[in-house]
Design a protein around this motif. Structure first.
Motif, PDB file in Angstrom:
ATOM      1  N   ARG A   1       0.850  -1.193   0.000  1.00  0.00           N
ATOM      2  CA  ARG A   1       0.000   0.000   0.000  1.00  0.00           C
ATOM      3  C   ARG A   1       0.883   1.240   0.000  1.00  0.00           C
ATOM      4  N   ILE A   2       0.509   2.219  -0.799  1.00  0.00           N
ATOM      5  CA  ILE A   2       1.168   3.522  -0.836  1.00  0.00           C
ATOM      6  C   ILE A   2       0.102   4.579  -0.636  1.00  0.00           C
ATOM      7  N   LYS A   3       0.257   5.393   0.373  1.00  0.00           N
ATOM      8  CA  LYS A   3      -0.733   6.431   0.682  1.00  0.00           C
ATOM      9  C   LYS A   3      -0.127   7.807   0.433  1.00  0.00           C
ATOM     10  N   LEU A   4      -0.944   8.660  -0.200  1.00  0.00           N
ATOM     11  CA  LEU A   4      -0.564  10.038  -0.464  1.00  0.00           C
ATOM     12  C   LEU A   4      -1.557  10.968   0.225  1.00  0.00           C
ATOM     13  N   ARG A   5      -1.022  11.961   0.931  1.00  0.00           N
ATOM     14  CA  ARG A   5      -1.873  13.001   1.517  1.00  0.00           C
ATOM     15  C   ARG A   5      -1.757  14.243   0.639  1.00  0.00           C
ATOM     16  N   LEU A   6      -2.870  14.610   0.007  1.00  0.00           N
ATOM     17  CA  LEU A   6      -2.910  15.752  -0.890  1.00  0.00           C
ATOM     18  C   LEU A   6      -3.567  16.934  -0.200  1.00  0.00           C
ATOM     19  N   ARG A   7      -3.054  18.119  -0.451  1.00  0.00           N
ATOM     20  CA  ARG A   7      -3.681  19.365   0.000  1.00  0.00           C
ATOM     21  C   ARG A   7      -4.181  20.070  -1.247  1.00  0.00           C
ATOM     22  N   ILE A   8      -5.521  20.172  -1.384  1.00  0.00           N
ATOM     23  CA  ILE A   8      -6.112  20.670  -2.620  1.00  0.00           C
ATOM     24  C   ILE A   8      -6.921  21.931  -2.340  1.00  0.00           C
ATOM     25  N   GLN A   9      -7.060  22.744  -3.370  1.00  0.00           N
ATOM     26  CA  GLN A   9      -7.865  23.961  -3.336  1.00  0.00           C
ATOM     27  C   GLN A   9      -8.857  23.950  -4.490  1.00  0.00           C
ATOM     28  N   LYS A  10     -10.032  24.580  -4.247  1.00  0.00           N
ATOM     29  CA  LYS A  10     -11.036  24.668  -5.297  1.00  0.00           C
ATOM     30  C   LYS A  10     -11.921  25.884  -5.026  1.00  0.00           C
ATOM     31  N   GLU A  11     -12.322  26.528  -6.111  1.00  0.00           N
ATOM     32  CA  GLU A  11     -13.221  27.675  -6.010  1.00  0.00           C
ATOM     33  C   GLU A  11     -14.661  27.184  -5.921  1.00  0.00           C
ATOM     34  N   VAL A  12     -15.375  27.641  -4.850  1.00  0.00           N
ATOM     35  CA  VAL A  12     -16.753  27.177  -4.617  1.00  0.00           C
ATOM     36  C   VAL A  12     -17.708  28.366  -4.720  1.00  0.00           C
ATOM     37  N   LEU A  13     -18.726  28.422  -3.898  1.00  0.00           N
ATOM     38  CA  LEU A  13     -19.821  29.377  -4.012  1.00  0.00           C
ATOM     39  C   LEU A  13     -19.335  30.813  -4.172  1.00  0.00           C
ATOM     40  N   ASN A  14     -19.737  31.452  -5.278  1.00  0.00           N
ATOM     41  CA  ASN A  14     -19.482  32.875  -5.520  1.00  0.00           C
ATOM     42  C   ASN A  14     -18.009  33.258  -5.423  1.00  0.00           C
ATOM     43  N   GLY A  15     -17.123  32.362  -5.838  1.00  0.00           N
ATOM     44  CA  GLY A  15     -15.703  32.674  -5.891  1.00  0.00           C
ATOM     45  C   GLY A  15     -14.934  32.408  -4.626  1.00  0.00           C
ATOM     46  N   ALA A  16     -15.544  31.849  -3.572  1.00  0.00           N
ATOM     47  CA  ALA A  16     -14.812  31.511  -2.351  1.00  0.00           C
ATOM     48  C   ALA A  16     -13.890  30.332  -2.613  1.00  0.00           C
ATOM     49  N   ILE A  17     -12.653  30.415  -2.068  1.00  0.00           N
ATOM     50  CA  ILE A  17     -11.656  29.358  -2.257  1.00  0.00           C
ATOM     51  C   ILE A  17     -11.600  28.519  -0.994  1.00  0.00           C
ATOM     52  N   LEU A  18     -11.810  27.211  -1.171  1.00  0.00           N
ATOM     53  CA  LEU A  18     -11.821  26.276  -0.049  1.00  0.00           C
ATOM     54  C   LEU A  18     -10.634  25.327  -0.183  1.00  0.00           C
ATOM     55  N   GLU A  19      -9.957  25.070   0.941  1.00  0.00           N
ATOM     56  CA  GLU A  19      -8.792  24.188   0.978  1.00  0.00           C
ATOM     57  C   GLU A  19      -9.107  22.992   1.868  1.00  0.00           C
ATOM     58  N   GLN A  20      -8.702  21.790   1.408  1.00  0.00           N
ATOM     59  CA  GLN A  20      -9.054  20.576   2.149  1.00  0.00           C
ATOM     60  C   GLN A  20      -7.982  19.512   1.922  1.00  0.00           C
ATOM     61  N   SER A  21      -7.860  18.597   2.898  1.00  0.00           N
ATOM     62  CA  SER A  21      -6.922  17.484   2.804  1.00  0.00           C
ATOM     63  C   SER A  21      -7.624  16.265   2.238  1.00  0.00           C
ATOM     64  N   HIS A  22      -6.874  15.493   1.424  1.00  0.00           N
ATOM     65  CA  HIS A  22      -7.456  14.316   0.766  1.00  0.00           C
ATOM     66  C   HIS A  22      -6.389  13.231   0.703  1.00  0.00           C
ATOM     67  N   ILE A  23      -6.745  12.016   1.076  1.00  0.00           N
ATOM     68  CA  ILE A  23      -5.813  10.879   1.087  1.00  0.00           C
ATOM     69  C   ILE A  23      -6.206   9.899  -0.011  1.00  0.00           C
ATOM     70  N   VAL A  24      -5.196   9.518  -0.804  1.00  0.00           N
ATOM     71  CA  VAL A  24      -5.380   8.542  -1.878  1.00  0.00           C
ATOM     72  C   VAL A  24      -4.514   7.330  -1.552  1.00  0.00           C
ATOM     73  N   GLU A  25      -5.092   6.154  -1.642  1.00  0.00           N
ATOM     74  CA  GLU A  25      -4.376   4.913  -1.347  1.00  0.00           C
ATOM     75  C   GLU A  25      -4.156   4.137  -2.640  1.00  0.00           C
ATOM     76  N   PHE A  26      -2.874   3.847  -2.924  1.00  0.00           N
ATOM     77  CA  PHE A  26      -2.502   3.066  -4.101  1.00  0.00           C
ATOM     78  C   PHE A  26      -2.210   1.630  -3.665  1.00  0.00           C
ATOM     79  N   THR A  27      -2.737   0.692  -4.420  1.00  0.00           N
ATOM     80  CA  THR A  27      -2.504  -0.726  -4.155  1.00  0.00           C
ATOM     81  C   THR A  27      -1.515  -1.270  -5.185  1.00  0.00           C
ATOM     82  N   GLN A  28      -0.440  -1.896  -4.704  1.00  0.00           N
ATOM     83  CA  GLN A  28       0.557  -2.469  -5.595  1.00  0.00           C
ATOM     84  C   GLN A  28       0.148  -3.876  -6.005  1.00  0.00           C
TER      85      GLN A  28
END
Length: 513
Positions: A112-139
């Motif tokens: 297993r390989i896990k990546l912790r990503l820090r992502i940003q996205k523009e949401v309601l009326n141009g507000a920018i929201l930042e959130q953590s996201h974990i992706v798990e890769f299976t070998q």
């Protein structure tokens, strides 16, 4: 007008705040008029992003498959593996912006390989929201084409590279082995065999062999030629299968050799020498005239245009004792190394106290030698001179002794058999079964020991070599008094600590987290 200078009162500036339209908490104004907690509870920017992915991994060559057929080598938790994983996610993360990515520690055997990503996205009326996201890769283990062929038949190779050097020792191959390990040049080799006066490398792809030959040619003076043999032919599809062989001949000139330059080569360097010392071998040969401190660099093309051999090799060095030193010039830097001309009186160590044979010679080691020191050099007074190039010079004044370097042999005798604080890695080589008799193990061990001493004496030689700390080394309390302070050694800051993942370390890491 400056209001502060006039004494007028200035009210402090305050940041305007508003109430969240959902929970009524005081907050700084934004385009959505909602606090971060309410915004995250209603908008999930990770929606639609993958949380699981699959990777195809070859456990033999430690490569990962990049569809459709490209295999990329990457170590665990390396920059190459992080880049590869992010590229796998790029088509699925086009609507968000990745601002940070890091590995989450997992067991090496968990697949297993896990990546912790820090992502940003523009949401309601141009507000920018930042959130953590974990992706798990299976070998998923899957042998690549080269390893599959090798597992089916170890002798089923496509390209072979035969390295050869026609000298009586293997010091060049010891150094070349460390260069290959340092740069990972043989990572694609499916098999490595030790042959007579050389090493054979076998590859499953011709392009890998060509890349390896280019690495050898850029590292040391060598010439190569190639040949191919037809294995099979399909007339219906007009396909041909060949086996390719690359023969690489390494220049027989080695470091510390005494050379008599041919007249043509000596003229091309402004009548250098003709007796010169080989001080360094890289992609060119550094030749030093010890009597004048002139240095010249001979590249592979010039050498193979008019090849020549060494007059005397390092195996014919004689140990001398220094009786007197008379400096002729101050210390200067030539070719990145320090030298100083001096006249010294030396005597053979084997003759010292037995006869009165004393030699007064000119040397480039005036900055190193002191009366009572030992030096290694070439004894031309007692040598049987039989060289074709030497006969071409009429009336050549041959010195009785040419000193090469300061000797620490007497100090080393006290340190014989003691462990070092560092070690080297080695290639996984097999012994070629076609060799009639394997080289003498004692001779090989002695040559390897000389190579290790050279690494300790020459810092420039250690520049392209990785030295690792020996975790089993236990220094002796009497080491400083027995070994002496003048004996060269490898500084601790040049050593590399090996990556060792144990259960105890993993437990400590988990407790710290």
């Amino acid at each position: 007008m400056d209001l502060a200078a006039s004494g007028m009162f200035l009210p402090p500036q305050t940041v305007g705040t508003i109430l969240c339209c959902i929970c009524g908490v005081t907050m700084s104004p934004n385009s959505a008029n909602m606090c971060v907690t309410c915004l995250r509870s209603r908008v999930d920017i990770t929606e639609g992003l993958p949380r699981h992915a699959a990777l195809f991994y070859c456990p033999e060559c430690q490569c990962y498959l990049q569809p459709p057929r490209t295999w990329i080598r990457a170590d665990l938790e390396s920059k190459e593996l992080l880049t590869f994983c992010l590229r796998r996610l790029k088509p699925l993360t086009r609507n968000v912006r990745i601002i940070n990515a890091e590995f989450v520690w997992t067991e090496p055997h968990s697949k297993r390989i896990k990546l912790r990503l820090r992502i940003q996205k523009e949401v309601l009326n141009g507000a920018i929201l930042e959130q953590s996201h974990i992706v798990e890769f299976t070998q998923h283990d899957n042998l690549c084409e080269s390893c599959t062929r090798y597992q089916a038949n170890p002798d089923q190779w496509v390209a072979a590279v035969q390295l050869r050097q026609h000298v009586s020792h293997r010091r060049t191959f010891f150094f070349l082995e460390q260069l290959i390990l340092r740069h990972g040049a043989a990572s694609r080799a499916i098999n490595i065999k030790e042959a007579d006066r050389g090493v054979d490398f076998f590859f499953g792809n011709r392009s890998h062999a060509v890349k390896f030959v280019d690495f050898i040619s850029n590292s040391i003076p060598a010439q190569s030629r190639s040949d191919k043999q037809l294995v099979s032919h399909d007339p219906k599809s007009s396909t041909y299968n060949y086996k390719y062989t690359f023969s690489v001949e390494i220049c027989p000139i080695c470091r510390e050799d005494l050379i008599c330059l041919p007249p043509k080569v000596a003229k091309s360097f402004g009548n250098l020498g003709p007796l010169v010392l080989c001080m360094k071998v890289s992609n060119s040969i550094a030749l030093l005239d010890p009597l004048t401190l002139r240095i010249a660099y001979l590249d592979a093309n010039k050498y193979w245009a008019s090849p020549f051999k060494a007059f005397l090799s390092s195996r014919q060095l004689v140990e001398f004792i220094v009786l007197d030193v008379d400096l002729e010039s101050s210390e200067i830097v030539v070719g990145g190394l320090k030298y100083a001309l001096a006249y010294v009186q030396v005597a053979r160590l084997s003759d010292f106290g037995k006869n009165d044979n004393i030699f007064s010679v000119r040397t480039h080691l005036g900055h190193l030698l002191c009366p009572g020191d030992y030096a290694l050099g070439y004894d031309l007074y007692g040598a049987n001179i039989n060289d074709i190039e030497m006969d071409k010079y009429k009336g050549l004044d041959i010195p009785h002794v040419i000193l090469l370097k300061k000797s620490y042999e007497q100090m080393r005798k006290k340190k014989r058999g003691k462990a070092r604080s560092w070690k080297l890695k080695s290639l996984n080589m097999e012994v070629d079964g076609t060799i009639k008799a394997r080289p003498d193990e004692e001779k090989r061990t002695a040559e390897y020991e000389e190579f290790l001493w050279d690494l300790e004496e020459n810092p420039e030689m250690r520049f392209n070599i990785s030295l690792y700390r020996d975790k089993d080394y236990q220094p002796s309390e009497m080491a400083s008094t027995v070994d002496g302070d003048d004996l060269p050694s490898v500084p601790l800051d040049e050593l590399i600590a090996e990556l060792d993942i144990s259960d105890d370390e993993n437990d400590n890491t988990n407790s710290m987290e």
